[in-house]
Design a protein around this motif. Structure first.
Motif, short mmCIF file in Angstrom:
data_model
loop_
_atom_site.label_atom_id
_atom_site.label_comp_id
_atom_site.label_asym_id
_atom_site.label_seq_id
_atom_site.Cartn_x
_atom_site.Cartn_y
_atom_site.Cartn_z
N PHE A 649 38.80 40.58 40.90
CA PHE A 649 37.63 40.63 41.78
C PHE A 649 36.63 41.71 41.35
O PHE A 649 35.48 41.69 41.73
CB PHE A 649 38.06 40.90 43.22
CG PHE A 649 38.48 39.66 43.94
CD1 PHE A 649 37.54 38.73 44.34
CD2 PHE A 649 39.81 39.41 44.22
CE1 PHE A 649 37.91 37.59 45.00
CE2 PHE A 649 40.19 38.27 44.89
CZ PHE A 649 39.24 37.35 45.28
N ARG A 650 37.13 42.63 40.59
CA ARG A 650 36.30 43.79 40.27
C ARG A 650 35.02 43.38 39.56
O ARG A 650 33.94 43.90 39.85
CB ARG A 650 37.11 44.73 39.39
CG ARG A 650 36.47 46.07 39.22
CD ARG A 650 37.42 47.03 38.56
NE ARG A 650 36.94 48.38 38.69
CZ ARG A 650 37.63 49.43 38.35
NH1 ARG A 650 38.85 49.29 37.90
NH2 ARG A 650 37.13 50.63 38.49
N SER A 651 35.17 42.46 38.66
CA SER A 651 33.98 42.05 37.92
C SER A 651 33.17 41.04 38.70
O SER A 651 31.99 40.84 38.42
CB SER A 651 34.41 41.45 36.57
OG SER A 651 35.33 40.41 36.81
N MET A 652 33.80 40.44 39.69
CA MET A 652 33.08 39.37 40.40
C MET A 652 32.24 39.89 41.56
O MET A 652 31.35 39.21 42.04
CB MET A 652 34.09 38.34 40.93
CG MET A 652 34.69 37.48 39.81
SD MET A 652 35.63 36.12 40.46
CE MET A 652 37.23 36.83 40.65
N MET A 653 32.55 41.08 42.01
CA MET A 653 31.80 41.58 43.17
C MET A 653 30.61 42.40 42.68
O MET A 653 30.71 43.13 41.70
CB MET A 653 32.70 42.44 44.04
CG MET A 653 33.81 41.61 44.64
SD MET A 653 34.47 42.28 46.15
CE MET A 653 34.83 43.92 45.75
N PRO A 654 29.46 42.27 43.37
CA PRO A 654 28.28 43.04 42.95
C PRO A 654 28.56 44.54 43.05
O PRO A 654 29.01 45.02 44.09
CB PRO A 654 27.20 42.60 43.94
CG PRO A 654 27.92 41.91 45.05
CD PRO A 654 29.20 41.39 44.50
N PRO A 655 28.29 45.26 41.97
CA PRO A 655 28.67 46.67 41.94
C PRO A 655 28.01 47.51 43.02
O PRO A 655 28.63 48.42 43.58
CB PRO A 655 28.21 47.13 40.55
CG PRO A 655 27.86 45.91 39.80
CD PRO A 655 27.65 44.80 40.76
N HIS A 656 26.74 47.19 43.32
CA HIS A 656 26.08 48.03 44.32
C HIS A 656 26.70 47.84 45.70
O HIS A 656 26.77 48.77 46.49
CB HIS A 656 24.58 47.75 44.35
CG HIS A 656 24.22 46.35 44.74
ND1 HIS A 656 24.26 45.31 43.85
CD2 HIS A 656 23.86 45.83 45.93
CE1 HIS A 656 23.91 44.20 44.47
NE2 HIS A 656 23.67 44.48 45.73
N MET A 657 27.20 46.61 45.95
CA MET A 657 27.87 46.38 47.22
C MET A 657 29.16 47.20 47.29
O MET A 657 29.49 47.79 48.31
CB MET A 657 28.19 44.89 47.38
CG MET A 657 26.98 44.00 47.37
SD MET A 657 26.04 44.20 48.86
CE MET A 657 26.28 42.62 49.61
N VAL A 658 29.87 47.19 46.19
CA VAL A 658 31.10 47.99 46.14
C VAL A 658 30.77 49.45 46.42
O VAL A 658 31.47 50.14 47.17
CB VAL A 658 31.77 47.83 44.76
CG1 VAL A 658 32.94 48.78 44.62
CG2 VAL A 658 32.23 46.39 44.56
N LYS A 659 29.64 49.87 45.86
CA LYS A 659 29.27 51.27 46.07
C LYS A 659 28.96 51.56 47.53
O LYS A 659 29.29 52.62 48.05
CB LYS A 659 28.06 51.61 45.20
CG LYS A 659 28.48 52.06 43.82
CD LYS A 659 27.31 52.63 43.05
CE LYS A 659 27.77 52.93 41.63
NZ LYS A 659 26.73 52.65 40.65
N VAL A 660 28.31 50.60 48.16
CA VAL A 660 27.99 50.79 49.58
C VAL A 660 29.26 50.95 50.39
O VAL A 660 29.39 51.84 51.24
CB VAL A 660 27.14 49.60 50.09
CG1 VAL A 660 27.07 49.61 51.60
CG2 VAL A 660 25.76 49.65 49.50
N VAL A 661 30.21 50.08 50.10
CA VAL A 661 31.47 50.14 50.85
C VAL A 661 32.19 51.47 50.56
O VAL A 661 32.72 52.12 51.45
CB VAL A 661 32.36 48.93 50.50
CG1 VAL A 661 33.70 49.05 51.18
CG2 VAL A 661 31.68 47.64 50.89
#
Lengths: 695, 525
Positions: A649-661
């Motif tokens: 999932f790491r590559s599939m999720m938008p990085p900026h969203m991950v950062k927000v979380v």
């Protein structure tokens, strides 16, 4: 506070319950206003306490019943535990104004508490706030703490553990709370002597201070602390870099009772030798476990300086020699001795038997060099022993167990996980002779139904761990269920001989049950869950790898066990979105869930994310979950602190969203395990685990 | 004593003062006041000889000396550190004062007559130059006498003060130092046409002058008047008075501590201020005169006797051979009242010339080297500045009381000792935490910056020339400590990184008007 907002979610049935509770207080529910007003607050609070103990959610319904009820509930509440989305400034302020008598603000559900939220506190709204727990929160800094300290003049208890970003500036702000009696700065790694010095000078009334893992602290700061805070009764300096220079100052603290020096590499024999000149009469508890540089010589010098020691922990510290055992004679009052992981030299254990006659608790788990003869001798000398831990002493046999059970019939706690040489006959002795047992751990043993039947004599059992006992079956468990009504915690991990019948008997016979582990008990079906749903206090349910369990069983649990906070349904392939919908509807206490391999899709995940207090999720190998659904779920649930996801999932999720979380305080853990549906049978698994041991 | 007189003017002064002290000891031995008296008399002797030469130094002072009696007493009272020590009224004899005044009157009249006659003659014809010179000398002597009398008269009104106050007065110090230079009185005070006289001659004349003055004083006033304080503390260089503690606190690093030579076993040399402050590196072991080049020293040594004319002696400075026959030499600080001054009751000599230089600079000179990092610490010895700069700013341990410590254990010892004192965090620490904790909270920064009242101008490093640290006066001028200190904390925060990067040590100087008021040079240079 925020609970009122959820009351609308309560089903009608719940409201009736709450109303019934009110009427139980002696008033009519419909026109309760006047009678409740007449009731003295003390009496009313007693009633409310009882109601809350039965069902914490009932108070919400009570508050909704009338204005008087709401006022009474406002006056009654002492602890505020806001949900993450309520940690904002406005919410916090309104909550505090609604509950003026709240004395404790618990922010453990809020992974992120910004400075602005703390700045919203004002002295007028928090007149009685004494304790604030920020141990699970981040996002605040010195400025927020300044506002907090300004707003809470009565603050006496502050927990800032895990504030890995908090430094000297924060400590300096904390130091302005002069009334502080209890402070935890554990893992505030940037704090140095300067910050500690501020605290030492600013909070002279400090009684309990935790500086564990404060790697910036040195002897100098601790010396100043010991000089300025004379009222300290408990000081925790575990895993700090202190050395010999501060020990004399600590020993001069007049009322110090508890001292933790776990894992202090700077504490060595040389440092402890300097203590021989000092003598502290007050110290009762000393924890020196994992002090790698301490040997028996150092221990003997310590012991001489602390004649009134009640509890001594030397786990993973040094070899136990006969001379060290003899030196324990100078601490005749010693009640608790923990020597976990120590190596016993010849006669080392025996010397303890000679010296420590008043011992009540002895812990010898994972020790090497413990033999049957030594252990038998020790337990024959220690007549007062109440708790014994011989976990993983693989050399001991039925001889020892016979000696233990005959010498110490009053044992209330016996832990002997993985004592694999003890036979089922030996285990029967436990039940026959030690009928006062409250806590028993015989995980990974040869226990059989006869043994369980014998154990049923221990009617006070509250905790029973009989995992990996392949030979037990429903028959034995039924005996336990019938007689051990006090049972709160039962562990049946991989005891795959049991089925629904035994579990049902446990659920019926043990209404106090709080925690049950049925992982890999493959025979379990929904019937077990249905019966367990009657245990209203159940908060932990682990049914990992029970393929016969379905969403309907989980639905029963969700509706019945409202306090459920920890749920493991990994590899319960039959559980799907419906189960999640039930959980989201009823299990508002849920904090931790493992969903791996379930048949849950985006819908289930999204509904789950509406549980405000959810902190910990493991979502690996969920075939029906898409990156978008996952992201949406993560964005909705604001209180997450830890999420385990598959690495794909790491590559599939938008990085900026991950950062927000992540910015909200959530930590991602990326799991890269292969997808593996089929499980090995429990007996094969046990054989494998023992093969590891032999190698 | 005799040899000392011949060696230089300095030793002669020493001899004079010791003579005077011997005289005074005869009348009242052990009295501290008398001891001071003796030093003062020697000072008067020199001052009196050179009054006409240095009117700028004496002018402002004399105005206060000429005050009427009452006001003179008042002036004295202002500068008295401890009034209870000495009561001026008790020493004051109106009868003696009256006689002094009438004597003054008489004397002034005499001088007036002489001058009158001189002017008359000067307007008519130009008389013989020898006669005129004789008359001038007479006038000079008379004037000197008058002034001395005036001073002593006024001094009888003043309380006797502790010696340090006198010595701490830069005006007096400078006066005495300047007057003490051989060139000063050799050329003018004695009205010799040729400057390059043999040194013994001025010595003798000086002695005679001195005796004459002493006689005058003794006849008019029984020689027991208390010393005169200079009531005007802000004359000459005295922009920042040197604190008293300097005399005793800094002694230990000047050498000679713990060396208990018996008082008579060594020769005491006293170099003059100019000599000490001169950039000399080679010093005469006999008279202490300094030279820039060793060759010049060797040439100088020839004058001390034939033994220095040997090729070996001329080849290089002697070490072993000279130590045999030259007596142990120790040095005295020319600053009267200093513990290192030979007049001090507990005189502790300085071992080497280097000690003298460092001691004098540290204790009695302006601290003109300012640390370019902290801008607070000042030094008079450049080596001290360099030592300080090694540590400056690296570990600044601050207490809530404002005291700073170079070492953390010192700070913690201080905090442990004083109730209520707490370690204080440097400002950048607090800010750093705030910034890292709350990236969105820019108002935090604004608040903090605002509270310090410091506006940091955008182009800080523009237009500020790269000042050389060695130009001490300039540096002091730009960094007025009074106006700079309050802004220091904030300034430090903002500029530390830039400071480290930039080569220019003053690149962080703000150029905005209003933020920090730099730029008024202190009137020192």
């Amino acid at each position: 506070m925020a609970m009122a907002a959820h009351a609308c979610l309560l089903p009608p049935k719940r409201r009736r319950d709450a109303a019934a509770a009110v009427s139980a207080a002696g008033s009519a529910s419909s026109s309760a206003a006047a009678p409740i007003d007449e009731l003295a607050d003390e009496l009313l609070f007693l009633v409310l306490d009882k109601v809350a103990a039965a069902d914490p959610w009932a108070l919400k319904a009570f508050a909704l019943a009338s204005r008087a009820c709401r006022a009474a509930e406002s006056r009654h509440r002492r602890v505020l535990r806001p949900y993450p989305h309520r940690a904002g400034a406005l919410h916090l302020r309104s909550a505090l104004s609604r509950y003026p008598s709240a004395s404790r603000l618990d922010l453990t559900l809020c992974p992120r508490v910004p400075d602005a939220a703390l700045a919203a506190l004002s002295p007028s709204s928090t007149p009685s706030l004494r304790a604030v727990d920020l141990s699970r929160s981040r996002g605040f800094g010195a400025r927020g703490l300044r506002a907090l300290v300004d707003a809470c003049p009565a603050l006496s208890n502050l927990d800032l553990s895990n504030g890995v970003g908090l430094g000297d500036a924060a400590a300096a702000e904390v130091a302005r709370a002069r009334g502080l009696a209890r402070l935890s700065l554990a893992r505030c790694k940037p704090v140095t002597d300067m910050g500690l010095g501020c605290v030492a000078v600013g909070c002279p009334g400090l009684r309990d201070l935790s500086l564990n893992w404060c790697l910036g602290i040195t002897d100098m700061g601790v010396q100043l602390l010991a000089l300025k805070c004379k009222k300290l009764t408990a000081l925790h300096l575990s895993y700090t870099l202190i050395s010999k220079d501060c020990l004399p100052a600590i020993m001069k603290l007049p009322s110090l009772e508890v001292l933790s020096l776990v894992g202090c590499v700077g504490i060595d024999d040389d440092a402890l030798a300097s203590l021989e000149k000092e003598c502290t009469k007050s110290l009762q508890v000393l924890d020196m476990s994992n002090c790698q540089n301490v040997t028996d010589v150092g221990v003997s010098s310590v012991v001489k300086a602390m004649p009134n020691l009640l509890e001594l922990n030397l786990s993973y510290c040094c070899n136990v020699t006969p001379s060290m055992g003899r030196c324990f004679q100078t601490i005749p009052k010693l009640q608790t001795l923990k020597l976990d992981g120590c190596k016993f030299l010849a006669d080392g254990l025996k010397s303890i038997g000679f010296s420590c006659l008043s011992l009540r608790e002895l812990s010898l788990s994972k020790c090497s060099g413990v033999t049957d003869t030594d252990l038998s001798f020790v337990v024959s000398r220690l007549k007062n022993l109440l708790k014994l831990d011989i976990t993983c002493n693989r050399n001991i046999t039925d001889v020892s167990l016979s000696a233990i059970t005959s010498s110490c019939p009053c044992l209330i706690s016996l832990r002997m996980e993985s004592c694999t040489h003890v036979s089922s006959e030996g285990l029967r002795l436990i039940g026959k002779r030690c009928c006062h047992l409250e806590e028993l751990d015989i995980t990974d043993s040869d226990l059989d139904d006869e043994g369980l039947k014998a154990l049923s004599r221990c009617s006070k059992l509250t905790s029973l761990k009989i995992g990996i006992c392949m030979r037990i079956s429903d028959e034995g468990l039924i005996h336990i269920g019938k007689s051990c009504s006090e049972l709160r915690d039962i562990d049946l991990y991989r005891s795959d001989g049991i089925g629904d019948e035994g579990v049902t008997q446990i659920a019926q016979g043990c209404p106090m049950l709080e925690s049950i582990n049925l992982s890999y008990c493959t025979e379990i079906t929904d019937l077990s869950l249905v019966s367990l749903s009657k245990c209203a206090k159940l908060n932990t349910l682990e049914i990992r790898g029970c393929p016969s369990v379905s969403f309907s069983g989980l639905a029963e649990i969700a509706t019945g066990c409202r306090l459920l906070s920890k749920l493991d349904i990994k590899k319960c392939f039959a559980i799907n979105d419906v189960g999640m919908l039930f959980l989201s509807q009823f299990s508002h206490s849920l904090r931790q869930i493992n969903l791996s391999y379930c048949s849950v899709t985006d819908i289930g995940l999204l509904s789950l994310s509406s549980i405000c207090g959810l902190q910990n999720m493991t979502i690996v190998h969920l075939a029906g979950v898409t990156p978008n659904g996952l992201m949406a779920a993560l964005m909705v649930s604001g209180g997450l602190t830890k999420v385990k996801l598959h690495a794909a999932f790491r590559s599939m999720m938008p990085p900026h969203m991950v950062k927000v979380v992540e910015a909200r305080g959530c930590v991602f853990q990326w799991i890269d395990k292969p997808f593996q549906v089929e499980q090995e049978r429990c007996d094969i698994w046990k054989q494998q685990s023992q093969d590891v041991l032999v190698r | 004593m005799e040899s000392g007189m011949r060696r230089s003017s300095e030793t002669s002064v020493k001899a004079l003062s010791s003579m005077a002290s011997e005289a005074s000891r005869n009348t009242d031995p052990g009295q501290q006041g008398l001891r001071f008296n003796s030093t003062d008399q020697s000072y008067f002797a020199r001052a009196g000889q050179s009054i006409p030469v240095f009117p700028p130094f004496f002018g402002p002072q004399s105005s206060s000396f000429c005050l009427p009696d009452g006001s003179g007493a008042k002036v004295g009272g202002q500068f008295e550190p401890n009034p209870s020590l000495n009561n001026p009224i008790s020493d004051w004899d109106p009868q003696a004062m009256l006689s002094n005044l009438s004597f003054l009157e008489q004397k002034i009249k005499q001088v007036k007559d002489v001058v009158q006659s001189m002017s008359n003659r000067g307007s008519q014809v130009v008389g013989g130059s020898g006669e005129l010179a004789a008359k001038q000398q007479l006038v000079t002597a008379d004037l000197t006498c008058i002034i001395i009398q005036l001073i002593s008269t006024a001094g009888s009104m003043l309380p006797s003060m502790k010696s340090p106050l006198l010595s701490s007065n830069p005006a007096v110090r400078q006066l005495s130092n300047t007057l003490g230079s051989p060139m000063g009185f050799g050329s003018i005070a004695n009205q010799r046409p040729s400057i390059n006289k043999e040194q013994t001659i001025p010595d003798i004349t000086k002695t005679s002058d001195y005796e004459e003055l002493m006689n005058t004083i003794n006849t008019t006033h029984d020689g027991k008047d208390d010393l005169i304080k200079c009531p005007n503390p802000c004359v000459g260089e005295g922009s920042d008075p040197i604190p008293f503690e300097d005399h005793d606190v800094k002694e230990s690093d000047d050498g000679g501590e713990g060396e208990n030579l018996p008082p008579g076993s060594y020769v005491v040399l006293q170099l003059e201020k100019e000599e000490i402050l001169a950039p000399h590196t080679h010093f005469c072991v006999i008279c202490g005169k300094g030279f820039k080049r060793d060759a010049n020293l060797r040439m100088h040594m020839r004058g001390h006797g034939d033994e220095y004319k040997t090729p070996a002696a001329l080849a290089k400075p002697m070490k072993d051979s000279s130590s045999d026959h030259t007596p142990v030499t120790r040095y005295s600080c020319p600053f009267v009242g200093c513990k290192r001054n030979k007049e001090h009751r507990k005189f502790q000599p300085l071992k080497t010339i280097l000690c003298v230089k460092n001691h004098y600079k540290r204790s009695h000179c302006d601290k003109s080297y300012t640390c370019s990092r902290c801008n607070t610490k000042k030094f008079s010895v450049i080596a001290d500045l360099k030592t300080h700069e090694k540590h400056c700013g690296r570990d600044k341990w601050l207490c809530s009381c404002g005291t700073t410590f170079s070492r953390k254990d010192k700070l913690f010892g201080h905090v442990a000792l004083f109730q209520g004192h707490t370690p204080a965090l440097p400002m950048d620490d607090i800010k750093g935490t705030c910034v890292s904790d709350q990236p969105e909270g820019s108002e935090v920064m604004d608040d903090m910056v605002g509270s310090t009242g410091y506006n940091f101008p955008g182009s800080a490093s523009d237009g500020i020339p790269n000042l050389d640290m060695k130009v001490a006066d300039d540096v002091r001028g730009y960094f007025s400590p009074l106006s700079f200190d309050p802004c220091f904390g904030a300034l430090d925060d903002f500029t530390r990184p830039g400071f480290d990067i930039s080569e220019n040590p003053f690149s962080f100087l703000p150029s905005g008007p209003g933020s920090c008021s730099f730029g008024q040079p202190s009137g020192d240079s």
